[in-house]
Design a protein around this motif. Structure first.
Motif, PDB file in Angstrom:
ATOM      1  N   PHE A 148      12.188  38.885   7.614  1.00 49.31           N
ATOM      2  CA  PHE A 148      12.375  38.052   8.803  1.00 49.31           C
ATOM      3  C   PHE A 148      11.490  38.530   9.948  1.00 49.31           C
ATOM      4  N   ASP A 149      10.879  37.530  10.617  1.00 51.86           N
ATOM      5  CA  ASP A 149      10.024  37.809  11.774  1.00 51.86           C
ATOM      6  C   ASP A 149      10.358  36.770  12.843  1.00 51.86           C
ATOM      7  N   PHE A 150      10.832  37.226  13.993  1.00 55.83           N
ATOM      8  CA  PHE A 150      11.262  36.308  15.048  1.00 55.83           C
ATOM      9  C   PHE A 150      10.091  35.461  15.553  1.00 55.83           C
ATOM     10  N   LEU A 151       8.909  36.060  15.689  1.00 52.60           N
ATOM     11  CA  LEU A 151       7.735  35.316  16.143  1.00 52.60           C
ATOM     12  C   LEU A 151       7.378  34.215  15.148  1.00 52.60           C
ATOM     13  N   PHE A 152       7.493  34.527  13.859  1.00 50.93           N
ATOM     14  CA  PHE A 152       7.243  33.530  12.815  1.00 50.93           C
ATOM     15  C   PHE A 152       8.216  32.363  12.960  1.00 50.93           C
ATOM     16  N   LEU A 153       9.491  32.664  13.221  1.00 48.29           N
ATOM     17  CA  LEU A 153      10.503  31.621  13.371  1.00 48.29           C
ATOM     18  C   LEU A 153      10.189  30.724  14.564  1.00 48.29           C
ATOM     19  N   ILE A 154       9.779  31.299  15.683  1.00 50.93           N
ATOM     20  CA  ILE A 154       9.438  30.518  16.871  1.00 50.93           C
ATOM     21  C   ILE A 154       8.252  29.601  16.577  1.00 50.93           C
ATOM     22  N   LYS A 155       7.259  30.138  15.885  1.00 50.83           N
ATOM     23  CA  LYS A 155       6.074  29.332  15.542  1.00 50.83           C
ATOM     24  C   LYS A 155       6.448  28.150  14.656  1.00 50.83           C
ATOM     25  N   ILE A 156       7.242  28.436  13.637  1.00 52.26           N
ATOM     26  CA  ILE A 156       7.568  27.371  12.686  1.00 52.26           C
ATOM     27  C   ILE A 156       8.474  26.310  13.325  1.00 52.26           C
ATOM     28  N   ILE A 157       9.394  26.731  14.197  1.00 48.61           N
ATOM     29  CA  ILE A 157      10.237  25.758  14.906  1.00 48.61           C
ATOM     30  C   ILE A 157       9.381  24.881  15.817  1.00 48.61           C
ATOM     31  N   SER A 158       8.466  25.505  16.558  1.00 52.29           N
ATOM     32  CA  SER A 158       7.593  24.749  17.465  1.00 52.29           C
ATOM     33  C   SER A 158       6.742  23.753  16.688  1.00 52.29           C
ATOM     34  N   GLY A 159       6.182  24.202  15.566  1.00 54.12           N
ATOM     35  CA  GLY A 159       5.339  23.325  14.764  1.00 54.12           C
ATOM     36  C   GLY A 159       6.104  22.161  14.170  1.00 54.12           C
ATOM     37  N   ILE A 160       7.278  22.439  13.615  1.00 52.72           N
ATOM     38  CA  ILE A 160       8.080  21.371  13.003  1.00 52.72           C
ATOM     39  C   ILE A 160       8.579  20.397  14.062  1.00 52.72           C
ATOM     40  N   LEU A 161       8.862  20.902  15.248  1.00 50.98           N
ATOM     41  CA  LEU A 161       9.297  20.031  16.346  1.00 50.98           C
ATOM     42  C   LEU A 161       8.185  19.049  16.713  1.00 50.98           C
ATOM     43  N   ILE A 162       6.962  19.562  16.821  1.00 53.90           N
ATOM     44  CA  ILE A 162       5.820  18.698  17.145  1.00 53.90           C
ATOM     45  C   ILE A 162       5.588  17.672  16.038  1.00 53.90           C
ATOM     46  N   ILE A 163       5.610  18.126  14.783  1.00 49.37           N
ATOM     47  CA  ILE A 163       5.405  17.231  13.643  1.00 49.37           C
ATOM     48  C   ILE A 163       6.456  16.121  13.630  1.00 49.37           C
ATOM     49  N   SER A 164       7.706  16.502  13.816  1.00 45.81           N
ATOM     50  CA  SER A 164       8.805  15.533  13.747  1.00 45.81           C
ATOM     51  C   SER A 164       8.695  14.482  14.840  1.00 45.81           C
ATOM     52  N   VAL A 165       8.428  14.915  16.062  1.00 47.14           N
ATOM     53  CA  VAL A 165       8.328  13.978  17.189  1.00 47.14           C
ATOM     54  C   VAL A 165       7.163  13.014  16.975  1.00 47.14           C
ATOM     55  N   LEU A 166       6.014  13.534  16.573  1.00 43.85           N
ATOM     56  CA  LEU A 166       4.834  12.684  16.366  1.00 43.85           C
ATOM     57  C   LEU A 166       5.075  11.644  15.278  1.00 43.85           C
ATOM     58  N   LEU A 167       5.649  12.074  14.158  1.00 41.67           N
ATOM     59  CA  LEU A 167       5.824  11.149  13.036  1.00 41.67           C
ATOM     60  C   LEU A 167       6.935  10.132  13.288  1.00 41.67           C
ATOM     61  N   VAL A 168       7.977  10.534  13.983  1.00 38.80           N
ATOM     62  CA  VAL A 168       9.031   9.573  14.309  1.00 38.80           C
ATOM     63  C   VAL A 168       8.512   8.546  15.320  1.00 38.80           C
ATOM     64  N   LEU A 169       7.705   8.990  16.271  1.00 41.03           N
ATOM     65  CA  LEU A 169       7.074   8.049  17.215  1.00 41.03           C
ATOM     66  C   LEU A 169       6.182   7.056  16.467  1.00 41.03           C
ATOM     67  N   LEU A 170       5.394   7.576  15.509  1.00 41.02           N
ATOM     68  CA  LEU A 170       4.517   6.704  14.725  1.00 41.02           C
ATOM     69  C   LEU A 170       5.335   5.707  13.908  1.00 41.02           C
ATOM     70  N   ASN A 171       6.387   6.177  13.273  1.00 45.30           N
ATOM     71  CA  ASN A 171       7.222   5.273  12.480  1.00 45.30           C
ATOM     72  C   ASN A 171       7.961   4.268  13.359  1.00 45.30           C
ATOM     73  N   PHE A 172       8.307   4.687  14.551  1.00 41.70           N
ATOM     74  CA  PHE A 172       8.943   3.769  15.503  1.00 41.70           C
ATOM     75  C   PHE A 172       7.988   2.628  15.832  1.00 41.70           C
ATOM     76  N   PHE A 173       6.740   2.993  16.089  1.00 39.78           N
ATOM     77  CA  PHE A 173       5.712   1.992  16.407  1.00 39.78           C
ATOM     78  C   PHE A 173       5.499   1.046  15.217  1.00 39.78           C
ATOM     79  N   VAL A 174       5.371   1.615  14.013  1.00 37.29           N
ATOM     80  CA  VAL A 174       5.160   0.801  12.810  1.00 37.29           C
ATOM     81  C   VAL A 174       6.355  -0.121  12.567  1.00 37.29           C
ATOM     82  N   ALA A 175       7.567   0.403  12.755  1.00 39.04           N
ATOM     83  CA  ALA A 175       8.777  -0.394  12.514  1.00 39.04           C
ATOM     84  C   ALA A 175       8.857  -1.582  13.475  1.00 39.04           C
TER      85      ALA A 175
END
Length: 217
Positions: A148-175
């Motif tokens: 376990f690495d706390f810095l790794f966890l922060i990075k992965i949470i930040s990245g997944i948060l960005i990915i999720s928001v971008l893709l849900v926005l894109l799918n919202f637009f497409v829908a």
């Protein structure tokens, strides 16, 4: 009017009704055949689009395969991320389609109360999911021997948060845009857009995850 004439008229009427019934059955069979052909054509089109999208995503992921194999959390996270984003696409399309059929969408779209309500309902869940999914993936990886690495966890949470928001926005637009277009063509938006939004989630998740791995790890 004689009995014989009445019988002839009755027989003639029965023949006319029988002829109309045969024509109706023939027309129904023809429409059913045309509908089946239409469904097959649309299914093939959607299948081809989905296959191309997923293939592109797989190629992008192949470029960072070594790094992915280094970090166990990514291997645990990937299917969960794709499933989560795909489910959000299905929910958005389904709810927007329901609003269209119930005539609850008003123009201009930016001022539609129901559309804003859908947006407010979805995004808090997106943010919460984007946080707990990588946390659970990291925890599960730790049980498998990952350090376990706390810095790794922060990075992965930040990245997944960005990915999720971008893709849900894109799918919202497409829908919304795709849903209006398909609905005005007198077709069911669910049939066409659900496979497309789930494929966008798969493709986007794979590509953006590959970019995340390449840039942050």
């Amino acid at each position: 009017m004689g009995i014989s004439e009445l019988k002839n008229r009755k027989r003639k009427r029965e023949l006319e009704l029988e002829e109309l019934r045969k024509k109706a059955i023939k027309k129904e069979k023809k429409e059913g055949s045309n509908l089946a052909i239409k469904i097959i054509k649309e299914s093939v089109r959607v299948l081809i689009i989905s296959s191309i999208i997923v293939t592109i995503g797989g190629i992008s992921l192949k470029t960072v395969e070594d790094k992915l194999l280094t970090f166990i959390p990514f291997l645990i996270l990937l299917p969960a991320l794709n499933k989560m984003l795909g489910d959000f696409g299905v929910i958005i399309v389904s709810r927007f389609t329901t609003m269209l059929y119930e005539k609850r969408i008003r123009k201009p779209l930016l001022h539609s109360h129901n559309l804003k309500h859908l947006f407010r309902d979805i995004f808090p869940i997106v943010i919460i999911s984007a946080v707990y999914v990588p946390v659970l993936a990291t925890f599960a990886a730790t049980l498998q021997g990952f350090v376990f690495d706390f810095l790794f966890l922060i990075k992965i949470i930040s990245g997944i948060l960005i990915i999720s928001v971008l893709l849900v926005l894109l799918n919202f637009f497409v829908a919304v845009i795709g849903g209006l277009y398909v609905y005005h063509k007198k077709e069911d938006p669910d049939d066409l857009l659900i496979p497309i939004t789930t494929s966008i989630a798969d493709l986007g998740g794979l590509i953006l995850l590959a970019v995340l791995v390449a840039l942050m790890f």
